[in-house]
Design a protein around this motif. Structure first.
Motif, PDB file in Angstrom:
ATOM      1  N   GLU A 282     -20.789  -6.944 -20.744  1.00 26.10           N
ATOM      2  CA  GLU A 282     -19.929  -5.957 -19.653  1.00 26.10           C
ATOM      3  C   GLU A 282     -20.763  -5.061 -19.076  1.00 26.10           C
ATOM      4  O   GLU A 282     -20.589  -4.742 -17.899  1.00 26.10           O
ATOM      5  N   GLN A 283     -21.798  -4.756 -19.649  1.00 27.82           N
ATOM      6  CA  GLN A 283     -22.694  -3.632 -18.995  1.00 27.82           C
ATOM      7  C   GLN A 283     -23.612  -4.542 -17.934  1.00 27.82           C
ATOM      8  O   GLN A 283     -23.521  -3.695 -16.646  1.00 27.82           O
ATOM      9  N   VAL A 284     -23.845  -5.504 -17.984  1.00 31.34           N
ATOM     10  CA  VAL A 284     -24.595  -6.520 -16.830  1.00 31.34           C
ATOM     11  C   VAL A 284     -23.466  -6.661 -15.757  1.00 31.34           C
ATOM     12  O   VAL A 284     -23.697  -6.525 -14.458  1.00 31.34           O
ATOM     13  N   LEU A 285     -22.129  -7.005 -16.122  1.00 28.82           N
ATOM     14  CA  LEU A 285     -21.186  -7.340 -15.136  1.00 28.82           C
ATOM     15  C   LEU A 285     -20.778  -6.045 -14.447  1.00 28.82           C
ATOM     16  O   LEU A 285     -20.467  -6.326 -13.195  1.00 28.82           O
ATOM     17  N   ARG A 286     -20.813  -4.957 -14.927  1.00 27.17           N
ATOM     18  CA  ARG A 286     -20.801  -3.515 -14.175  1.00 27.17           C
ATOM     19  C   ARG A 286     -21.487  -3.382 -13.256  1.00 27.17           C
ATOM     20  O   ARG A 286     -21.388  -2.945 -12.150  1.00 27.17           O
ATOM     21  N   ALA A 287     -22.912  -3.739 -13.544  1.00 35.44           N
ATOM     22  CA  ALA A 287     -23.988  -3.501 -12.543  1.00 35.44           C
ATOM     23  C   ALA A 287     -23.566  -4.588 -11.506  1.00 35.44           C
ATOM     24  O   ALA A 287     -24.074  -4.352 -10.370  1.00 35.44           O
ATOM     25  N   VAL A 288     -23.230  -5.759 -11.842  1.00 36.11           N
ATOM     26  CA  VAL A 288     -23.236  -6.730 -10.878  1.00 36.11           C
ATOM     27  C   VAL A 288     -22.235  -6.115  -9.845  1.00 36.11           C
ATOM     28  O   VAL A 288     -22.188  -6.485  -8.661  1.00 36.11           O
ATOM     29  N   GLU A 289     -20.852  -5.533 -10.369  1.00 33.62           N
ATOM     30  CA  GLU A 289     -20.047  -5.273  -9.315  1.00 33.62           C
ATOM     31  C   GLU A 289     -20.622  -4.022  -8.458  1.00 33.62           C
ATOM     32  O   GLU A 289     -20.426  -4.137  -7.306  1.00 33.62           O
ATOM     33  N   LEU A 290     -21.602  -3.292  -8.971  1.00 31.71           N
ATOM     34  CA  LEU A 290     -22.314  -2.321  -8.126  1.00 31.71           C
ATOM     35  C   LEU A 290     -22.954  -3.033  -6.887  1.00 31.71           C
ATOM     36  O   LEU A 290     -22.992  -2.458  -5.860  1.00 31.71           O
ATOM     37  N   ARG A 291     -23.624  -3.972  -7.423  1.00 27.61           N
ATOM     38  CA  ARG A 291     -24.502  -4.807  -6.443  1.00 27.61           C
ATOM     39  C   ARG A 291     -23.387  -5.598  -5.410  1.00 27.61           C
ATOM     40  O   ARG A 291     -23.741  -5.284  -4.304  1.00 27.61           O
ATOM     41  N   ALA A 292     -22.518  -6.053  -5.718  1.00 25.63           N
ATOM     42  CA  ALA A 292     -21.416  -6.723  -4.812  1.00 25.63           C
ATOM     43  C   ALA A 292     -20.834  -5.867  -3.809  1.00 25.63           C
ATOM     44  O   ALA A 292     -20.736  -6.095  -2.986  1.00 25.63           O
ATOM     45  N   SER A 293     -20.564  -4.474  -4.410  1.00 25.45           N
ATOM     46  CA  SER A 293     -19.976  -3.321  -3.629  1.00 25.45           C
ATOM     47  C   SER A 293     -20.928  -3.126  -2.297  1.00 25.45           C
ATOM     48  O   SER A 293     -20.376  -2.815  -1.292  1.00 25.45           O
ATOM     49  N   GLN A 294     -22.261  -3.471  -2.651  1.00 31.12           N
ATOM     50  CA  GLN A 294     -23.085  -3.109  -1.271  1.00 31.12           C
ATOM     51  C   GLN A 294     -23.175  -4.199  -0.277  1.00 31.12           C
ATOM     52  O   GLN A 294     -23.034  -3.774   0.937  1.00 31.12           O
ATOM     53  N   ASP A 295     -22.405  -5.394  -0.596  1.00 26.90           N
ATOM     54  CA  ASP A 295     -22.320  -6.431   0.283  1.00 26.90           C
ATOM     55  C   ASP A 295     -20.954  -6.823   0.844  1.00 26.90           C
ATOM     56  O   ASP A 295     -20.716  -7.116   1.919  1.00 26.90           O
ATOM     57  N   LEU A 296     -19.811  -6.407  -0.049  1.00 25.67           N
ATOM     58  CA  LEU A 296     -18.440  -6.924   0.334  1.00 25.67           C
ATOM     59  C   LEU A 296     -17.555  -5.775   0.659  1.00 25.67           C
ATOM     60  O   LEU A 296     -16.691  -5.915   1.223  1.00 25.67           O
ATOM     61  N   PHE A 297     -18.006  -4.493   0.073  1.00 19.52           N
ATOM     62  CA  PHE A 297     -17.100  -3.398   0.303  1.00 19.52           C
ATOM     63  C   PHE A 297     -17.542  -2.062   1.147  1.00 19.52           C
ATOM     64  O   PHE A 297     -18.582  -2.117   1.571  1.00 19.52           O
TER      65      PHE A 297
END
Length: 366
Positions: A280-295
């Motif tokens: 879960e911790q890694v997935l939440r960091a992945v969300e943060l990285r995705a936000s830089q590209d998609l949102f």
């Protein structure tokens, strides 16, 4: 923002990702059969709506009330009492084919078997569910509601960039699942979703099951647009992150000192093990990285604040390691290749930032 999207398109081309297919958003009759059975058990006391629920759920619950003494309900109750809860029952359904037979079309994963306490338990439940569906003529009930449910999904489909999310995940992690599935569950609550992975022998298939928001007493309500995309990154992301981290089980166990400070907060969210916490911790960091590209840029700040408030205090630290991974893909073609480095950095963090008490408890509780 436009520049980031252009760079993403170029990246997808360089990595040779799949030609994305349109994402099918659907309600699964098999998942609804499960939800109807669970509505007759104590599951619904903890995972039910805030009130009577949306009008479809009320009809489903009333439909199955007549069969509350059926073996399928008894098995479901027993499984719930033994901890076969949260993501485990929906993941079980993802292994099965269509009604009326519910054949096993994807062999049960070790995860689902261990959660249930054995393959024979799952098979007993499967046969009982199929028997109940025939006895109650559940397919006819579902067919009568299907136009209503299809209409309820219109808002989810509008503006959902499912293909973009699929491609971002495939490019980021370095491989592509054989299929992506998105199932809306109007009789599972409250909000959020579950991720599940099955294998067809040739590759993994990524499922996400999205729960209804839990407060509607009219039509079922689900996330849409950016909120659904954000949820998709997390739930589909399980099919990438979980097996990658699980490939190094001893490394996860050694990081228990990082789990100790937040174990009560994690327990409240049903994340009971170090491995689950790290997923879960890694997935939440992945969300943060995705936000830089998609949102939009401000989205990342909201994501970080939300996750840290729920006890995922390593989100920013792990995101920094993922940024290094993204900048060094020649060294790490896939996320699996990167995981040992990530564990090394988490080990260093644990040595530098955990107290002697946390370290002692971490090792004592291993």
């Amino acid at each position: 923002m436009l520049r980031r999207l252009i760079l993403l398109v170029i990246l997808f081309g360089l990595l040779g990702t799949h030609a994305a297919l349109a994402v099918s958003i659907r309600v699964s009759p098999e998942m609804e059969l499960l939800a109807g059975v669970l509505s007759q058990t104590t599951w619904i006391e903890n995972r039910g709506p805030s009130g009577p629920g949306n009008e479809y759920f009320q009809a489903l619950k009333n439909f199955f009330a007549e069969y509350k003494d059926h073996q399928a309900v008894a098995i479901a109750q027993n499984l719930s009492e033994k901890g076969f809860t949260y993501d485990a029952p929906p993941a079980f359904i993802c292994h099965l084919g269509p009604l009326p037979d519910l054949d096993v079309i994807y062999e049960y994963s070790d995860y689902v078997v261990s959660r249930a306490g054995g393959r024979e338990v799952l098979e007993e439940f499967r046969f009982a569910l199929a028997d109940l569906a025939r006895e109650a003529d559940f397919p006819s009930f579902f067919a009568a509601w299907q136009p209503y449910l299809e209409d309820s999904l219109k808002s989810c489909r509008q503006g959902f960039r499912g293909e973009l999310v699929e491609d971002w995940l495939s490019a980021f992690f370095g491989w592509t699942p054989a299929e992506f599935h998105l199932i809306m569950a109007p009789s599972m609550f409250p909000g959020g979703g579950y991720g599940a992975t099955v294998s067809d022998g040739a590759g993994d298939i990524a499922f996400q099951i999205i729960r209804e928001n839990g407060s509607s007493q009219g039509r079922p309500e689900f996330p849409s647009g950016m909120n659904l995309e954000h949820l998709a990154i997390h739930e589909w992301g399980h099919s990438f992150v979980n097996p990658s981290l699980a490939a190094y089980p001893n490394r996860a166990r050694s990081l228990r000192p990082l789990f100790v400070p937040v174990r009560e907060a994690m327990r409240a969210q049903a994340y009971l093990t170090v491995a689950t916490f790290l997923n879960e911790q890694v997935l939440r960091a992945v969300e943060l990285r995705a936000s830089q590209d998609l949102f939009q840029p401000e989205t990342g700040a909201r994501i970080l604040e939300s996750h840290e408030s729920r006890g995922f205090y390593l989100t920013n630290f792990v995101a920094e390691q993922l940024e290094y991974y993204q900048a060094n893909r020649t060294l790490y073609p896939t996320f699996r290749d990167f995981v040992p480095y990530l564990y090394d950095q988490l080990d260093l963090y644990a040595k530098d930032n955990t107290t002697w008490k946390e370290r002692f408890l971490g090792w004592f509780l291993r």
